[in-house]
Design an enzyme around this catalytic site. Sequence first.
Site, PDB file in Angstrom:
ATOM      1  N   LYS A  95       0.836  -1.213   0.000  1.00  0.00           N
ATOM      2  CA  LYS A  95       0.000   0.000   0.000  1.00  0.00           C
ATOM      3  C   LYS A  95       0.869   1.261   0.000  1.00  0.00           C
ATOM      4  O   LYS A  95       0.633   2.205  -0.760  1.00  0.00           O
ATOM      5  CB  LYS A  95      -0.922  -0.015   1.217  1.00  0.00           C
ATOM      6  CG  LYS A  95      -1.666   1.271   1.463  1.00  0.00           C
ATOM      7  CD  LYS A  95      -2.572   1.622   0.296  1.00  0.00           C
ATOM      8  CE  LYS A  95      -2.986   3.082   0.335  1.00  0.00           C
ATOM      9  NZ  LYS A  95      -4.326   3.292   0.747  1.00  0.00           N
ATOM     10  N   CYS A 149      -3.609  10.948   1.877  1.00  0.00           N
ATOM     11  CA  CYS A 149      -2.967   9.669   1.542  1.00  0.00           C
ATOM     12  C   CYS A 149      -1.604   9.871   0.913  1.00  0.00           C
ATOM     13  O   CYS A 149      -0.573   9.545   1.506  1.00  0.00           O
ATOM     14  CB  CYS A 149      -3.869   8.892   0.599  1.00  0.00           C
ATOM     15  SG  CYS A 149      -5.548   8.797   1.209  1.00  0.00           S
TER      16      CYS A 149
HETATM   17  N1  SAJ Z   1      -2.263  15.094  -8.528  1.00  0.00           N
HETATM   18  C1  SAJ Z   1      -1.461  15.894  -9.352  1.00  0.00           C
HETATM   19  N2  SAJ Z   1      -1.160  15.436 -10.614  1.00  0.00           N
HETATM   20  C2  SAJ Z   1      -1.633  14.234 -11.076  1.00  0.00           C
HETATM   21  C3  SAJ Z   1      -2.416  13.427 -10.242  1.00  0.00           C
HETATM   22  C4  SAJ Z   1      -2.712  13.886  -8.966  1.00  0.00           C
HETATM   23  O1  SAJ Z   1      -1.033  16.986  -8.964  1.00  0.00           O
HETATM   24  O2  SAJ Z   1      -1.320  13.904 -12.239  1.00  0.00           O
HETATM   25  C5  SAJ Z   1      -2.579  15.566  -7.165  1.00  0.00           C
HETATM   26  C6  SAJ Z   1      -4.073  15.729  -6.917  1.00  0.00           C
HETATM   27  O3  SAJ Z   1      -4.541  16.965  -7.394  1.00  0.00           O
HETATM   28  C7  SAJ Z   1      -4.150  15.608  -5.420  1.00  0.00           C
HETATM   29  C8  SAJ Z   1      -3.063  14.571  -5.109  1.00  0.00           C
HETATM   30  O4  SAJ Z   1      -2.208  14.558  -6.233  1.00  0.00           O
HETATM   31  O5  SAJ Z   1      -3.833  16.828  -4.771  1.00  0.00           O
HETATM   32  C9  SAJ Z   1      -3.574  13.176  -4.829  1.00  0.00           C
HETATM   33  O6  SAJ Z   1      -4.631  12.837  -5.700  1.00  0.00           O
HETATM   34  P1  SAJ Z   1      -4.826  11.392  -6.376  1.00  0.00           P
HETATM   35  O7  SAJ Z   1      -6.028  11.438  -7.230  1.00  0.00           O
HETATM   36  O8  SAJ Z   1      -3.568  10.981  -7.036  1.00  0.00           O
HETATM   37  O9  SAJ Z   1      -4.981  10.397  -5.141  1.00  0.00           O
HETATM   38  P2  SAJ Z   1      -5.900  10.339  -3.809  1.00  0.00           P
HETATM   39  O10 SAJ Z   1      -5.107  10.898  -2.671  1.00  0.00           O
HETATM   40  O11 SAJ Z   1      -7.263  10.898  -4.019  1.00  0.00           O
HETATM   41  O12 SAJ Z   1      -6.073   8.736  -3.638  1.00  0.00           O
HETATM   42  C10 SAJ Z   1      -4.910   7.915  -3.570  1.00  0.00           C
HETATM   43  C11 SAJ Z   1      -5.067   6.744  -4.558  1.00  0.00           C
HETATM   44  N3  SAJ Z   1      -3.794   6.055  -4.717  1.00  0.00           N
HETATM   45  C12 SAJ Z   1      -3.237   5.837  -5.939  1.00  0.00           C
HETATM   46  O13 SAJ Z   1      -3.759   6.221  -6.956  1.00  0.00           O
HETATM   47  C13 SAJ Z   1      -1.948   5.083  -5.961  1.00  0.00           C
HETATM   48  C14 SAJ Z   1      -6.140   5.777  -4.041  1.00  0.00           C
HETATM   49  O14 SAJ Z   1      -6.202   4.621  -4.867  1.00  0.00           O
HETATM   50  C15 SAJ Z   1      -5.821   5.356  -2.590  1.00  0.00           C
HETATM   51  O15 SAJ Z   1      -6.820   4.480  -2.083  1.00  0.00           O
HETATM   52  C16 SAJ Z   1      -5.818   6.615  -1.751  1.00  0.00           C
HETATM   53  O16 SAJ Z   1      -4.758   7.458  -2.230  1.00  0.00           O
HETATM   54  C17 SAJ Z   1      -5.589   6.214  -0.293  1.00  0.00           C
HETATM   55  O17 SAJ Z   1      -6.588   6.211   0.462  1.00  0.00           O
HETATM   56  O18 SAJ Z   1      -4.473   5.858   0.075  1.00  0.00           O
END
Ligand code: SAJ
Length: 419
Positions: A216, A270
């Site tokens: 994870k 996360c």
């Molecule tokens: N972000 C960027 N650029 C991107 C993608 C995301 O700047 O290309 C930013 C987003 O705006 C945000 C942050 O990253 O601020 C995180 O967003 P996210 O959509 O990547 O992830 P979370 O935090 O909503 O959810 C993640 C997920 N993990 C992965 O994709 C590996 C989810 O599957 C997990 O269950 C969750 O963390 C968790 O609970 O751990």
Amino acid sequence: MQTELNFKRVSVVGLGYIGLPTAAVIASRGVDVIGVDVSEYAVNTINQGKIHIVEPDLDMLVQSAVTTGKLRATTQPEVADVFMVAVPTPFKEGNRPDLSYIETAVKNIASVLEKGNLIILESTSPVGTTEKMSQWMSEVRPDLTFPHVQGEQADIQIAHCPERVLPGYVIQELVSNDRVIGGITPRCAERAKQLYKIFVKGDCLMTDARTAEMAKLTENSFRDVNIAFANELSMISDRLSINVWELIKLANRHPRVNILNPGAGVGGHCIAVDPWFIVDSAPEQARIIRTAREVNDSKPHFVLNKVRKVAAEFKSPKIACMGLAFKADIDDLRESPAVEITQQIVEEQLGDVLIVEPHINQLPDNLTADHAALVQQAEALEQANIIVTLTDHSIFKQVKPSILSEKVIIDARGIWEKD
Ligand code: SAJ
């Protein structure tokens, strides 16, 4: 070997973004579910068939589970066949994991444990936490045997099955995602798999607890490192006068390159937290993971510096901050870089601040000031002379370019620059 029929009563401890959807989905499969939470407000809300968090389709699921009597919430743990722990694991000072919520939950559960019970840790946790749980419970219940000492012969089985659902898609991903199931012993994993098979359509992949914990953390660190790469490119491109969005679009035409999107920083509970658990466990080895965290944490300061510079060029700057949520199309402001940046703009009084966040009705306290207001998108775009995009909400993407032609735009999310 035990069968599914042993899971007549499942207790879910922690009724937040993960626990409540999990409880409701299991209840929808006809299993009696008892939800436990320290918040009386959460418990009362759920017992009325309502929800205290925002997640698509969750309201209907909870309402139906409560109405049919399959889901009930309480503040005190009760006997059950399975206990699933889904409490927060934040970090404390020095980016060190704070396991106090798990410890409290586990010690409370221990008081009602019975021989044959299965305990599952869903909370994202540092490597070794599942074994620690077993140890904590054995201290409270010396009359029972636990797998960290008695192995396969233990009275109690314990496994770690980390949640991995994406906020906004939780109900769908709870069912469709593959699950990693790490038992302290193989029998622990096997029993946990039987439970997940009640509602998971994806594959349930069995391993040991330590590997599941690390899996994870690895998933979220992988994403953090990849976002850091994109964010670093955006800062390099700025220095070299290159449009990073065009750059990434071109590089991504290579068949083996897939660069993510730069943004205002990485937020949420996360991805901005979990990599630190690896750094804390192996500080000398986790060099890329640490640097990625530092790069992503530096991005809000980079955006803020751009705003400071541009605002200094105006007599009466009117700054539109587009979006507060930590990512697109949700209302969650927790650990949001957009909030961090906006707060600083307000505090430093860089100008009049017009805040647009279509998913909230009221500004949080830390953004309340005479020179800051929550306004509609049209008003902000019309009045502002500086526009800063901080969250890539879909509604922002529909803005006509002609409206923006007279404005200075700092597009941290590339909403209007990409095309
Ligand atoms: N972000 C960027 N650029 C991107 C993608 C995301 O700047 O290309 C930013 C987003 O705006 C945000 C942050 O990253 O601020 C995180 O967003 P996210 O959509 O990547 O992830 P979370 O935090 O909503 O959810 C993640 C997920 N993990 C992965 O994709 C590996 C989810 O599957 C997990 O269950 C969750 O963390 C968790 O609970 O751990």
